[in-house]
Design a protein around this motif. Sequence first.
Motif, PDB file in Angstrom:
ATOM      1  N   SER A 149      -3.828  -1.177  -1.565  1.00 12.15           N
ATOM      2  CA  SER A 149      -4.794  -0.115  -1.311  1.00 12.15           C
ATOM      3  C   SER A 149      -4.084   1.221  -1.437  1.00 12.15           C
ATOM      4  O   SER A 149      -2.873   1.282  -1.659  1.00 12.15           O
ATOM      5  CB  SER A 149      -5.402  -0.254   0.085  1.00 12.15           C
ATOM      6  OG  SER A 149      -4.474   0.181   1.080  1.00 12.15           O
ATOM      7  N   SER A 168       0.825  -1.205   0.000  1.00 16.29           N
ATOM      8  CA  SER A 168       0.000   0.000   0.000  1.00 16.29           C
ATOM      9  C   SER A 168       0.861   1.258   0.000  1.00 16.29           C
ATOM     10  O   SER A 168       0.554   2.242  -0.682  1.00 16.29           O
ATOM     11  CB  SER A 168      -0.929   0.005   1.221  1.00 16.29           C
ATOM     12  OG  SER A 168      -1.833  -1.081   1.178  1.00 16.29           O
ATOM     13  N   PHE A 189      -7.510  -3.323  -5.308  1.00 11.22           N
ATOM     14  CA  PHE A 189      -7.958  -4.263  -4.275  1.00 11.22           C
ATOM     15  C   PHE A 189      -7.736  -5.700  -4.723  1.00 11.22           C
ATOM     16  O   PHE A 189      -7.376  -6.565  -3.929  1.00 11.22           O
ATOM     17  CB  PHE A 189      -9.445  -4.046  -3.961  1.00 11.22           C
ATOM     18  CG  PHE A 189      -9.751  -2.705  -3.355  1.00 11.22           C
ATOM     19  CD1 PHE A 189      -8.764  -1.978  -2.705  1.00 11.22           C
ATOM     20  CD2 PHE A 189     -11.017  -2.167  -3.441  1.00 11.22           C
ATOM     21  CE1 PHE A 189      -9.040  -0.735  -2.149  1.00 11.22           C
ATOM     22  CE2 PHE A 189     -11.305  -0.932  -2.881  1.00 11.22           C
ATOM     23  CZ  PHE A 189     -10.312  -0.220  -2.233  1.00 11.22           C
TER      24      PHE A 189
END
Length: 211
Positions: A125, A76, A120
């Motif tokens: 993310s 992420s 996703f």
Amino acid sequence: MNHMRKWLWILFSCLCVAIGIQFLTNADLVIGGTAGLGIVMQQLTNVSFGVLFFSINLPFYFLAISQLGMVFTVRSFISVSIMSAMSDTLVLMFSFELPHPIMSAILGGAMIGIGLIFLFREGSSLGGFNMLCIFLDKRFGINPGKTMFLTDIIIVASATIVFGIVQVLYSALVIFIMTGILGRYHKKAPIERHHKKETEEVEQNEVASNL
């Protein structure tokens, strides 16, 4: 090969979101989450969206490490870094002005929704309040939906002061389109996960039979 394909999809996802964000910022539109907060702060500080988005997300990684694992957190962090760099690069290279805010809302919401779906799917993310929601849910049992709704309301309300009520109403269309796209994905996701689980069980049985 699979590892390379994963990161190519992540790059594509970040590009989609970055393009969507530029459509919104050029039309003075906003969304919820850290992206929306970055758009509002950009108007107040004149700092680029990419720098603000990257900086706003930094505190949330400490929550993500304990609740979501190191791999997801690092992935992420890289995704946020890529998207921040792309956002600042795109604004220097292209013009994202459209004749009417409604067009920006439709294209921006669709691009962000599509980008998030692929992000996703690859187990990554763009950080933000989602990590805070998961942390509060696991630590204190606070409903993540309520937390997310509250943070989005605060961000959109602050956008009213910066952009005005008309632009915020147009922004509601952005959120509607983006959540609609994500909603269709999540309806299909359980079926895909169930199919994947069955496939993995078959593969494990085949491996066991060969031992």
